[in-house]
Design an enzyme around this catalytic site. Structure first.
Site, PDB file in Angstrom:
ATOM      1  N   ASP A  12       0.820  -1.217   0.000  1.00 43.96           N
ATOM      2  CA  ASP A  12       0.000   0.000   0.000  1.00 43.96           C
ATOM      3  C   ASP A  12       0.855   1.269   0.000  1.00 43.96           C
ATOM      4  O   ASP A  12       0.477   2.280   0.589  1.00 43.96           O
ATOM      5  CB  ASP A  12      -0.976   0.011   1.193  1.00 43.96           C
ATOM      6  N   GLU A  13       1.992   1.213  -0.661  1.00 45.19           N
ATOM      7  CA  GLU A  13       2.876   2.386  -0.712  1.00 45.19           C
ATOM      8  C   GLU A  13       2.476   3.366  -1.808  1.00 45.19           C
ATOM      9  O   GLU A  13       3.031   4.467  -1.890  1.00 45.19           O
ATOM     10  CB  GLU A  13       4.340   1.962  -0.956  1.00 45.19           C
ATOM     11  N   GLY A  14       1.575   2.935  -2.687  1.00 47.26           N
ATOM     12  CA  GLY A  14       1.204   3.799  -3.820  1.00 47.26           C
ATOM     13  C   GLY A  14       1.867   3.329  -5.106  1.00 47.26           C
ATOM     14  O   GLY A  14       2.148   4.127  -6.001  1.00 47.26           O
ATOM     15  N   GLY A  39      -3.783  -4.958  -3.910  1.00 50.43           N
ATOM     16  CA  GLY A  39      -4.805  -3.998  -4.332  1.00 50.43           C
ATOM     17  C   GLY A  39      -4.098  -2.750  -4.805  1.00 50.43           C
ATOM     18  O   GLY A  39      -3.512  -2.040  -4.003  1.00 50.43           O
ATOM     19  N   HIS A  40      -4.085  -2.518  -6.100  1.00 47.92           N
ATOM     20  CA  HIS A  40      -3.378  -1.362  -6.654  1.00 47.92           C
ATOM     21  C   HIS A  40      -4.403  -0.400  -7.250  1.00 47.92           C
ATOM     22  O   HIS A  40      -5.221  -0.809  -8.055  1.00 47.92           O
ATOM     23  CB  HIS A  40      -2.383  -1.806  -7.738  1.00 47.92           C
ATOM     24  N   THR A 298      -8.197  -4.266  -0.665  1.00 48.50           N
ATOM     25  CA  THR A 298      -8.687  -5.620  -0.897  1.00 48.50           C
ATOM     26  C   THR A 298      -9.750  -6.010   0.125  1.00 48.50           C
ATOM     27  O   THR A 298     -10.770  -6.592  -0.222  1.00 48.50           O
ATOM     28  CB  THR A 298      -7.499  -6.616  -0.862  1.00 48.50           C
ATOM     29  N   PRO A 302      -9.286  -1.279   8.431  1.00 50.77           N
ATOM     30  CA  PRO A 302      -8.501  -0.074   8.747  1.00 50.77           C
ATOM     31  C   PRO A 302      -7.022  -0.449   8.833  1.00 50.77           C
ATOM     32  O   PRO A 302      -6.687  -1.468   9.428  1.00 50.77           O
ATOM     33  CB  PRO A 302      -9.015   0.378  10.118  1.00 50.77           C
ATOM     34  N   LEU A 330       3.145  12.213   0.531  1.00 48.25           N
ATOM     35  CA  LEU A 330       3.762  13.273   1.324  1.00 48.25           C
ATOM     36  C   LEU A 330       2.705  14.292   1.764  1.00 48.25           C
ATOM     37  O   LEU A 330       2.757  14.830   2.876  1.00 48.25           O
ATOM     38  CB  LEU A 330       4.819  13.955   0.445  1.00 48.25           C
TER      39      LEU A 330
HETATM   40  P1  IMP Z   1      -2.006 -13.114   2.312  1.00 54.16           P
HETATM   41  O1  IMP Z   1      -1.059 -12.542   1.307  1.00 54.16           O
HETATM   42  O2  IMP Z   1      -3.450 -12.945   1.951  1.00 54.16           O
HETATM   43  O3  IMP Z   1      -1.682 -14.526   2.667  1.00 54.16           O
HETATM   44  O4  IMP Z   1      -1.832 -12.255   3.664  1.00 54.16           O
HETATM   45  C1  IMP Z   1      -0.627 -12.288   4.414  1.00 54.16           C
HETATM   46  C2  IMP Z   1      -0.306 -10.892   4.936  1.00 54.16           C
HETATM   47  O5  IMP Z   1       0.066 -10.054   3.857  1.00 54.16           O
HETATM   48  C3  IMP Z   1      -1.478 -10.184   5.620  1.00 54.16           C
HETATM   49  O6  IMP Z   1      -0.977  -9.400   6.692  1.00 54.16           O
HETATM   50  C4  IMP Z   1      -2.019  -9.275   4.526  1.00 54.16           C
HETATM   51  O7  IMP Z   1      -2.730  -8.183   5.056  1.00 54.16           O
HETATM   52  C5  IMP Z   1      -0.732  -8.875   3.860  1.00 54.16           C
HETATM   53  N1  IMP Z   1      -0.863  -8.451   2.459  1.00 54.16           N
HETATM   54  C6  IMP Z   1      -0.913  -9.240   1.368  1.00 54.16           C
HETATM   55  N2  IMP Z   1      -0.981  -8.493   0.247  1.00 54.16           N
HETATM   56  C7  IMP Z   1      -0.948  -7.205   0.632  1.00 54.16           C
HETATM   57  C8  IMP Z   1      -0.945  -5.969  -0.085  1.00 54.16           C
HETATM   58  O8  IMP Z   1      -0.965  -5.907  -1.320  1.00 54.16           O
HETATM   59  N3  IMP Z   1      -0.915  -4.835   0.687  1.00 54.16           N
HETATM   60  C9  IMP Z   1      -0.832  -4.884   2.037  1.00 54.16           C
HETATM   61  N4  IMP Z   1      -0.812  -6.022   2.732  1.00 54.16           N
HETATM   62  C10 IMP Z   1      -0.866  -7.182   2.035  1.00 54.16           C
END
Ligand code: IMP
Length: 422
Positions: A12-14, A39-40, A298, A302, A330
Protein backbone atom coordinates in the site's frame (compact mmCIF):
# COMPACT_ATOMS: atom_id res chain seq x y z
CA UNK A 1 14.51 0.47 -20.79
CA UNK A 2 13.42 -2.00 -18.13
CA UNK A 3 12.09 -0.73 -14.83
CA UNK A 4 10.90 -2.50 -11.72
CA UNK A 5 8.60 -0.95 -9.13
CA UNK A 6 8.74 -2.47 -5.64
CA UNK A 7 7.00 -1.52 -2.41
CA UNK A 8 9.70 -0.97 0.22
CA UNK A 9 7.44 -1.34 3.25
CA UNK A 10 4.32 -3.38 4.10
CA UNK A 11 2.40 -2.83 0.86
CA UNK A 12 0.00 0.00 0.00
CA UNK A 13 2.88 2.39 -0.71
CA UNK A 14 1.20 3.80 -3.82
CA UNK A 15 2.75 1.47 -6.39
CA UNK A 16 -0.34 1.48 -8.62
CA UNK A 17 0.05 5.16 -9.36
CA UNK A 18 3.79 4.79 -9.98
CA UNK A 19 3.24 1.92 -12.38
CA UNK A 20 0.48 3.80 -14.18
CA UNK A 21 2.81 6.79 -14.49
CA UNK A 22 5.79 4.82 -15.79
CA UNK A 23 3.57 2.74 -18.05
CA UNK A 24 2.57 5.76 -20.12
CA UNK A 25 5.79 5.28 -22.05
CA UNK A 26 5.98 1.52 -21.63
CA UNK A 27 5.44 -1.15 -24.25
CA UNK A 28 4.76 -3.78 -21.60
CA UNK A 29 3.40 -3.64 -18.03
CA UNK A 30 4.01 -6.91 -16.23
CA UNK A 31 2.78 -8.52 -13.00
CA UNK A 32 5.21 -11.28 -11.99
CA UNK A 33 4.21 -12.49 -8.50
CA UNK A 34 1.43 -12.50 -5.93
CA UNK A 35 -2.28 -12.73 -6.52
CA UNK A 36 -5.43 -10.79 -5.80
CA UNK A 37 -4.28 -10.16 -2.23
CA UNK A 38 -2.70 -7.11 -3.88
CA UNK A 39 -4.81 -4.00 -4.33
CA UNK A 40 -3.38 -1.36 -6.65
CA UNK A 41 -5.35 1.79 -7.24
CA UNK A 42 -5.09 4.03 -10.28
CA UNK A 43 -7.00 7.34 -10.07
CA UNK A 44 -7.93 8.82 -13.44
CA UNK A 45 -9.81 12.13 -13.60
CA UNK A 46 -10.95 11.67 -10.02
CA UNK A 47 -12.26 8.12 -10.61
CA UNK A 48 -10.70 5.27 -8.64
CA UNK A 49 -9.79 2.07 -10.46
CA UNK A 50 -8.71 -0.66 -8.04
CA UNK A 51 -6.82 -3.58 -9.58
CA UNK A 52 -6.02 -6.89 -7.96
CA UNK A 53 -4.69 -8.96 -10.84
CA UNK A 54 -4.67 -6.96 -14.07
CA UNK A 55 -1.43 -4.91 -14.28
CA UNK A 56 -2.00 -1.27 -13.28
CA UNK A 57 -0.44 -0.20 -16.60
CA UNK A 58 -3.55 -1.38 -18.47
CA UNK A 59 -4.75 2.23 -18.97
CA UNK A 60 -1.65 3.13 -20.95
CA UNK A 61 -2.68 3.46 -24.61
CA UNK A 62 0.57 1.85 -25.67
CA UNK A 63 1.40 -0.81 -23.11
CA UNK A 64 0.49 -4.45 -23.37
CA UNK A 65 -0.42 -5.96 -20.00
CA UNK A 66 1.18 -9.27 -19.05
CA UNK A 67 0.23 -11.61 -16.21
CA UNK A 68 3.39 -13.69 -16.08
CA UNK A 69 4.04 -17.14 -14.66
CA UNK A 70 4.84 -16.10 -11.07
CA UNK A 71 1.33 -14.69 -10.51
CA UNK A 72 -1.39 -16.83 -8.97
CA UNK A 73 -4.78 -16.25 -10.54
CA UNK A 74 -8.26 -16.41 -9.11
CA UNK A 75 -10.15 -16.66 -12.42
CA UNK A 76 -13.35 -15.24 -10.94
CA UNK A 77 -11.54 -12.06 -9.85
CA UNK A 78 -9.58 -11.72 -13.07
CA UNK A 79 -12.70 -12.10 -15.21
CA UNK A 80 -14.58 -9.50 -13.12
CA UNK A 81 -11.70 -7.05 -13.69
CA UNK A 82 -11.66 -7.82 -17.39
CA UNK A 83 -15.43 -7.28 -17.62
CA UNK A 84 -15.14 -3.92 -15.85
CA UNK A 85 -12.33 -2.80 -18.12
CA UNK A 86 -14.30 -3.72 -21.23
CA UNK A 87 -17.27 -1.77 -19.86
CA UNK A 88 -14.91 1.22 -19.54
CA UNK A 89 -14.06 0.81 -23.22
CA UNK A 90 -10.62 -0.82 -22.82
CA UNK A 91 -10.12 -3.40 -25.59
CA UNK A 92 -8.33 -6.43 -24.17
CA UNK A 93 -7.68 -8.39 -27.36
CA UNK A 94 -3.95 -8.15 -28.12
CA UNK A 95 -3.63 -6.05 -24.97
CA UNK A 96 -3.78 -8.60 -22.14
CA UNK A 97 -1.64 -11.76 -22.05
CA UNK A 98 -1.71 -14.56 -19.50
CA UNK A 99 1.02 -17.15 -18.95
CA UNK A 100 -0.03 -20.81 -19.09
CA UNK A 101 2.47 -21.43 -16.28
CA UNK A 102 0.58 -19.24 -13.80
CA UNK A 103 -1.08 -21.25 -11.04
CA UNK A 104 -4.79 -21.03 -10.30
CA UNK A 105 -6.34 -20.15 -6.97
CA UNK A 106 -9.00 -22.82 -6.54
CA UNK A 107 -12.11 -22.63 -4.34
CA UNK A 108 -10.56 -25.06 -1.84
CA UNK A 109 -7.53 -22.77 -1.45
CA UNK A 110 -9.79 -19.94 -0.33
CA UNK A 111 -11.71 -22.28 2.00
CA UNK A 112 -8.43 -23.56 3.50
CA UNK A 113 -7.02 -20.05 4.00
CA UNK A 114 -10.22 -19.14 5.86
CA UNK A 115 -10.25 -22.39 7.87
CA UNK A 116 -6.61 -22.01 8.99
CA UNK A 117 -7.15 -18.39 10.00
CA UNK A 118 -10.27 -19.28 12.00
CA UNK A 119 -8.47 -22.21 13.64
CA UNK A 120 -5.58 -19.94 14.70
CA UNK A 121 -8.10 -17.91 16.75
CA UNK A 122 -6.40 -15.06 18.58
CA UNK A 123 -3.10 -15.96 16.90
CA UNK A 124 -4.51 -15.40 13.44
CA UNK A 125 -2.07 -13.91 10.93
CA UNK A 126 -4.56 -11.55 9.34
CA UNK A 127 -4.29 -12.92 5.79
CA UNK A 128 -6.54 -11.49 3.10
CA UNK A 129 -8.28 -14.92 3.00
CA UNK A 130 -7.88 -14.97 -0.77
CA UNK A 131 -6.23 -18.41 -0.75
CA UNK A 132 -2.70 -17.11 -1.33
CA UNK A 133 -0.70 -19.26 1.13
CA UNK A 134 -2.50 -22.54 0.25
CA UNK A 135 -2.09 -21.91 -3.50
CA UNK A 136 1.66 -21.27 -3.25
CA UNK A 137 1.93 -24.28 -0.90
CA UNK A 138 0.29 -26.48 -3.54
CA UNK A 139 2.56 -25.01 -6.20
CA UNK A 140 5.75 -26.05 -4.42
CA UNK A 141 4.37 -29.43 -3.36
CA UNK A 142 3.43 -30.28 -6.99
CA UNK A 143 -0.28 -30.19 -6.22
CA UNK A 144 -1.04 -27.00 -8.10
CA UNK A 145 -3.32 -26.57 -11.10
CA UNK A 146 -2.21 -24.06 -13.72
CA UNK A 147 -3.68 -22.09 -16.57
CA UNK A 148 -1.88 -24.75 -18.65
CA UNK A 149 -4.36 -27.35 -17.35
CA UNK A 150 -7.27 -25.05 -18.19
CA UNK A 151 -6.08 -25.18 -21.80
CA UNK A 152 -6.15 -28.98 -21.72
CA UNK A 153 -9.62 -29.57 -20.25
CA UNK A 154 -9.51 -33.38 -19.65
CA UNK A 155 -6.28 -32.89 -17.70
CA UNK A 156 -7.91 -30.10 -15.69
CA UNK A 157 -10.90 -32.32 -14.82
CA UNK A 158 -8.67 -35.18 -13.69
CA UNK A 159 -6.41 -32.99 -11.56
CA UNK A 160 -9.25 -30.97 -10.08
CA UNK A 161 -11.22 -34.07 -9.05
CA UNK A 162 -8.13 -35.60 -7.41
CA UNK A 163 -7.17 -32.43 -5.53
CA UNK A 164 -10.70 -31.44 -4.53
CA UNK A 165 -11.41 -34.92 -3.09
CA UNK A 166 -8.30 -34.64 -0.86
CA UNK A 167 -8.97 -31.02 0.09
CA UNK A 168 -12.57 -31.87 0.98
CA UNK A 169 -11.27 -34.40 3.52
CA UNK A 170 -9.09 -31.71 5.08
CA UNK A 171 -11.97 -29.22 5.07
CA UNK A 172 -14.07 -31.83 6.88
CA UNK A 173 -11.43 -31.92 9.66
CA UNK A 174 -11.94 -28.18 10.01
CA UNK A 175 -15.74 -28.79 10.00
CA UNK A 176 -16.06 -26.64 6.89
CA UNK A 177 -18.51 -27.15 4.01
CA UNK A 178 -16.83 -29.25 1.28
CA UNK A 179 -16.39 -28.04 -2.29
CA UNK A 180 -19.16 -29.11 -4.71
CA UNK A 181 -16.93 -30.71 -7.34
CA UNK A 182 -19.43 -30.95 -10.21
CA UNK A 183 -20.72 -27.43 -9.68
CA UNK A 184 -17.17 -26.02 -9.66
CA UNK A 185 -16.26 -27.95 -12.79
CA UNK A 186 -19.12 -26.25 -14.63
CA UNK A 187 -18.04 -22.84 -13.33
CA UNK A 188 -14.41 -23.43 -14.31
CA UNK A 189 -15.47 -24.52 -17.79
CA UNK A 190 -17.04 -21.07 -18.16
CA UNK A 191 -13.82 -19.42 -16.91
CA UNK A 192 -11.88 -21.46 -19.46
CA UNK A 193 -13.96 -20.14 -22.36
CA UNK A 194 -13.41 -16.56 -21.22
CA UNK A 195 -9.67 -16.78 -20.49
CA UNK A 196 -8.32 -19.01 -23.24
CA UNK A 197 -8.07 -16.27 -25.93
CA UNK A 198 -5.57 -14.43 -23.70
CA UNK A 199 -3.24 -17.34 -22.93
CA UNK A 200 0.13 -17.09 -24.71
CA UNK A 201 3.74 -18.02 -24.02
CA UNK A 202 4.63 -14.85 -22.12
CA UNK A 203 8.26 -15.98 -21.86
CA UNK A 204 8.77 -15.59 -25.60
CA UNK A 205 6.71 -12.41 -25.69
CA UNK A 206 8.95 -10.79 -23.05
CA UNK A 207 12.21 -12.19 -24.40
CA UNK A 208 11.40 -10.62 -27.78
CA UNK A 209 10.57 -7.37 -26.03
CA UNK A 210 13.94 -7.41 -24.27
CA UNK A 211 15.78 -8.23 -27.52
CA UNK A 212 14.01 -5.38 -29.29
CA UNK A 213 14.90 -2.93 -26.48
CA UNK A 214 11.26 -2.28 -25.62
CA UNK A 215 10.22 -0.36 -22.52
CA UNK A 216 9.04 -2.76 -19.85
CA UNK A 217 7.64 -1.94 -16.41
CA UNK A 218 7.52 -4.75 -13.86
CA UNK A 219 4.91 -4.18 -11.19
CA UNK A 220 5.84 -5.57 -7.78
CA UNK A 221 2.93 -6.32 -5.47
CA UNK A 222 2.61 -5.99 -1.65
CA UNK A 223 5.86 -4.81 0.00
CA UNK A 224 9.26 -6.32 0.71
CA UNK A 225 8.47 -6.63 4.44
CA UNK A 226 5.86 -9.25 3.48
CA UNK A 227 8.31 -11.33 1.40
CA UNK A 228 8.07 -15.02 2.28
CA UNK A 229 11.83 -15.19 3.03
CA UNK A 230 12.61 -11.70 4.30
CA UNK A 231 9.55 -10.77 6.37
CA UNK A 232 9.18 -11.50 10.08
CA UNK A 233 7.78 -14.94 9.05
CA UNK A 234 5.00 -16.16 9.40
CA UNK A 235 3.62 -12.59 9.17
CA UNK A 236 4.27 -12.86 5.45
CA UNK A 237 2.65 -13.40 2.12
CA UNK A 238 3.35 -16.43 -0.05
CA UNK A 239 5.66 -14.94 -2.70
CA UNK A 240 9.09 -13.37 -3.02
CA UNK A 241 9.00 -9.60 -3.44
CA UNK A 242 12.60 -9.07 -4.44
CA UNK A 243 14.31 -8.16 -7.69
CA UNK A 244 15.10 -11.85 -8.14
CA UNK A 245 11.39 -12.59 -8.37
CA UNK A 246 11.33 -10.85 -11.76
CA UNK A 247 13.54 -13.59 -13.14
CA UNK A 248 11.64 -16.51 -11.62
CA UNK A 249 8.25 -14.90 -12.12
CA UNK A 250 8.61 -13.79 -15.75
CA UNK A 251 11.75 -15.32 -17.24
CA UNK A 252 13.41 -11.92 -17.77
CA UNK A 253 16.91 -11.72 -16.29
CA UNK A 254 17.59 -9.34 -13.41
CA UNK A 255 20.65 -8.17 -15.29
CA UNK A 256 18.35 -6.69 -17.92
CA UNK A 257 16.78 -4.29 -15.39
CA UNK A 258 17.94 -0.67 -15.64
CA UNK A 259 16.05 0.94 -12.76
CA UNK A 260 14.73 -0.57 -9.57
CA UNK A 261 12.30 1.91 -8.04
CA UNK A 262 11.69 1.57 -4.33
CA UNK A 263 8.33 3.11 -3.54
CA UNK A 264 8.52 4.65 -0.06
CA UNK A 265 5.39 5.96 1.60
CA UNK A 266 6.21 9.07 3.69
CA UNK A 267 4.80 7.25 6.75
CA UNK A 268 3.97 3.58 7.37
CA UNK A 269 0.83 1.56 7.14
CA UNK A 270 0.13 -2.10 7.56
CA UNK A 271 -2.90 -4.37 7.35
CA UNK A 272 -3.01 -7.68 9.16
CA UNK A 273 -1.21 -8.89 12.25
CA UNK A 274 2.46 -8.95 13.19
CA UNK A 275 4.94 -6.49 14.65
CA UNK A 276 5.15 -2.86 13.53
CA UNK A 277 7.95 -1.20 15.55
CA UNK A 278 7.02 2.41 14.75
CA UNK A 279 3.26 1.94 15.15
CA UNK A 280 1.42 5.10 16.29
CA UNK A 281 -1.61 4.57 18.50
CA UNK A 282 -2.40 8.23 19.30
CA UNK A 283 -4.39 10.95 17.50
CA UNK A 284 -1.61 11.37 14.91
CA UNK A 285 -2.51 7.91 13.61
CA UNK A 286 -6.21 8.79 13.38
CA UNK A 287 -5.32 11.99 11.54
CA UNK A 288 -3.19 10.12 8.98
CA UNK A 289 -5.67 7.23 8.61
CA UNK A 290 -8.63 9.50 7.94
CA UNK A 291 -6.80 12.00 5.75
CA UNK A 292 -5.05 9.25 3.82
CA UNK A 293 -8.15 6.97 3.63
CA UNK A 294 -5.95 4.20 4.99
CA UNK A 295 -8.40 1.34 4.67
CA UNK A 296 -7.49 -1.86 2.77
CA UNK A 297 -8.19 -1.86 -0.99
CA UNK A 298 -8.69 -5.62 -0.90
CA UNK A 299 -10.44 -6.17 2.44
CA UNK A 300 -11.57 -2.71 3.61
CA UNK A 301 -9.80 -3.23 6.98
CA UNK A 302 -8.50 -0.07 8.75
CA UNK A 303 -4.74 0.02 8.25
CA UNK A 304 -2.37 0.33 11.19
CA UNK A 305 -0.27 3.50 10.98
CA UNK A 306 3.37 4.14 11.90
CA UNK A 307 6.17 6.66 11.52
CA UNK A 308 8.50 6.23 8.57
CA UNK A 309 11.02 3.54 9.49
CA UNK A 310 14.27 4.10 7.61
CA UNK A 311 16.12 1.30 9.38
CA UNK A 312 13.60 -0.97 7.70
CA UNK A 313 13.68 0.79 4.33
CA UNK A 314 17.50 0.68 4.37
CA UNK A 315 17.20 -3.11 4.71
CA UNK A 316 14.56 -3.52 1.99
CA UNK A 317 16.17 -1.15 -0.53
CA UNK A 318 19.47 -3.05 -0.20
CA UNK A 319 17.65 -6.33 -0.63
CA UNK A 320 16.14 -5.21 -3.94
CA UNK A 321 19.20 -3.18 -5.09
CA UNK A 322 17.02 -0.08 -5.46
CA UNK A 323 18.63 2.73 -7.42
CA UNK A 324 15.72 5.20 -7.45
CA UNK A 325 13.23 6.32 -4.82
CA UNK A 326 9.64 7.39 -5.32
CA UNK A 327 8.24 9.08 -2.20
CA UNK A 328 4.47 8.87 -1.96
CA UNK A 329 1.66 10.36 0.13
CA UNK A 330 3.76 13.27 1.32
CA UNK A 331 0.67 15.52 1.16
CA UNK A 332 -1.02 13.43 3.86
CA UNK A 333 1.55 14.57 6.46
CA UNK A 334 0.65 18.26 6.01
CA UNK A 335 -0.77 19.69 9.21
CA UNK A 336 1.07 17.52 11.73
CA UNK A 337 3.16 19.72 14.07
CA UNK A 338 6.00 17.18 14.51
CA UNK A 339 7.09 14.22 12.43
CA UNK A 340 9.32 11.35 13.44
CA UNK A 341 11.60 9.11 11.40
CA UNK A 342 13.03 5.90 12.85
CA UNK A 343 16.78 5.69 12.24
CA UNK A 344 17.62 2.53 14.18
CA UNK A 345 16.45 0.11 16.85
CA UNK A 346 17.40 -0.90 20.36
CA UNK A 347 16.66 -4.27 21.87
CA UNK A 348 17.30 -4.56 25.62
CA UNK A 349 19.44 -1.43 25.45
CA UNK A 350 21.65 -2.70 22.59
CA UNK A 351 21.57 -1.62 18.95
CA UNK A 352 20.08 -4.20 16.61
CA UNK A 353 19.55 -4.11 12.84
CA UNK A 354 16.42 -5.05 10.91
CA UNK A 355 17.99 -8.14 9.37
CA UNK A 356 18.74 -9.62 12.81
CA UNK A 357 15.10 -9.42 13.90
CA UNK A 358 12.52 -12.18 13.80
CA UNK A 359 8.95 -11.34 14.82
CA UNK A 360 9.76 -11.87 18.52
CA UNK A 361 12.54 -9.29 18.45
CA UNK A 362 10.56 -6.90 16.28
CA UNK A 363 7.71 -6.91 18.78
CA UNK A 364 10.06 -5.75 21.55
CA UNK A 365 12.14 -3.13 19.74
CA UNK A 366 12.55 0.44 20.90
CA UNK A 367 12.83 2.64 17.82
CA UNK A 368 15.46 5.41 17.79
CA UNK A 369 13.80 8.50 16.31
CA UNK A 370 14.87 11.74 14.70
CA UNK A 371 12.19 14.42 15.10
CA UNK A 372 11.33 16.95 12.38
CA UNK A 373 9.16 20.05 12.38
CA UNK A 374 6.07 19.60 10.25
CA UNK A 375 4.60 21.96 7.66
CA UNK A 376 1.16 23.51 7.45
CA UNK A 377 1.09 24.60 3.80
CA UNK A 378 -1.16 22.55 1.49
CA UNK A 379 1.11 20.74 -0.96
CA UNK A 380 -1.52 18.56 -2.59
CA UNK A 381 -1.18 18.51 -6.35
CA UNK A 382 2.23 20.27 -6.27
CA UNK A 383 4.22 19.63 -9.45
CA UNK A 384 7.42 21.59 -8.76
CA UNK A 385 10.04 21.22 -6.06
CA UNK A 386 9.93 24.94 -5.25
CA UNK A 387 6.25 24.56 -4.26
CA UNK A 388 7.32 22.48 -1.27
CA UNK A 389 7.80 24.22 2.11
CA UNK A 390 11.26 24.30 3.71
CA UNK A 391 10.42 21.71 6.39
CA UNK A 392 9.05 19.35 3.80
CA UNK A 393 12.24 19.58 1.76
CA UNK A 394 14.27 18.91 4.93
CA UNK A 395 12.25 15.75 5.54
CA UNK A 396 12.91 14.58 1.97
CA UNK A 397 16.61 15.44 2.02
CA UNK A 398 17.01 13.41 5.19
CA UNK A 399 15.46 10.33 3.56
CA UNK A 400 17.71 10.66 0.53
CA UNK A 401 20.91 11.12 2.50
CA UNK A 402 20.08 8.31 4.96
CA UNK A 403 19.37 5.78 2.20
CA UNK A 404 21.98 7.12 -0.23
CA UNK A 405 19.57 6.63 -3.13
CA UNK A 406 18.27 9.55 -5.20
CA UNK A 407 14.62 10.58 -4.96
CA UNK A 408 13.31 10.85 -8.51
CA UNK A 409 9.57 11.17 -8.01
CA UNK A 410 7.55 12.76 -5.20
CA UNK A 411 3.86 12.03 -5.27
CA UNK A 412 1.67 14.84 -3.94
CA UNK A 413 -1.82 13.47 -4.51
CA UNK A 414 -3.85 10.56 -5.80
CA UNK A 415 -4.28 11.68 -9.41
CA UNK A 416 -1.89 10.69 -12.19
CA UNK A 417 -0.78 14.32 -12.60
CA UNK A 418 -0.07 15.01 -8.92
CA UNK A 419 3.67 14.49 -8.73
CA UNK A 420 7.04 16.23 -8.80
CA UNK A 421 9.87 15.00 -10.96
CA UNK A 422 12.88 15.57 -8.74
P1 IMP B 1 -2.01 -13.11 2.31
O1 IMP B 1 -1.06 -12.54 1.31
O2 IMP B 1 -3.45 -12.95 1.95
O3 IMP B 1 -1.68 -14.53 2.67
O4 IMP B 1 -1.83 -12.26 3.66
C1 IMP B 1 -0.63 -12.29 4.41
C2 IMP B 1 -0.31 -10.89 4.94
O5 IMP B 1 0.07 -10.05 3.86
C3 IMP B 1 -1.48 -10.18 5.62
O6 IMP B 1 -0.98 -9.40 6.69
C4 IMP B 1 -2.02 -9.27 4.53
O7 IMP B 1 -2.73 -8.18 5.06
C5 IMP B 1 -0.73 -8.87 3.86
N1 IMP B 1 -0.86 -8.45 2.46
C6 IMP B 1 -0.91 -9.24 1.37
N2 IMP B 1 -0.98 -8.49 0.25
C7 IMP B 1 -0.95 -7.21 0.63
C8 IMP B 1 -0.95 -5.97 -0.08
O8 IMP B 1 -0.96 -5.91 -1.32
N3 IMP B 1 -0.92 -4.84 0.69
C9 IMP B 1 -0.83 -4.88 2.04
N4 IMP B 1 -0.81 -6.02 2.73
C10 IMP B 1 -0.87 -7.18 2.03
Amino acid sequence: MIQLVVGSQWGDEGKGKMVDLLSQKADYAVRFHGGNNAGHTVVLNGKKHPFHLVPSGIFSKKAKAVIANGVIIDPQVLIAEMDNLEKEGVRLKNKLFISPRAHLIMPYHKALDEAYENARGKNKLGTTRRGIGPTYADKVSYNGIRVYELVNWPSFVEKFKFQAAIKNKILKLFRVEPIDINRELKIFHGYRQRLLPYVVDTFQLLQKAVDNKKNIVFEGAHGVMLDVDWSPYPYSTGSNITTGAVNTGSGVSNFAIDYVWAVVKAYLSRVGGGPLPTEIIDKNADYIREKGHEYGTTTGRPRRIGWLDLEMVKFTTRLISANRLAITRLDILTGLPKLKICIGYYLNGKKISQSECGYNEMAKLTPRYQTFSGWQEDISGATKLNQLPKNCKKYLRFIESFLKIPIKIISTGADRHDYIKA
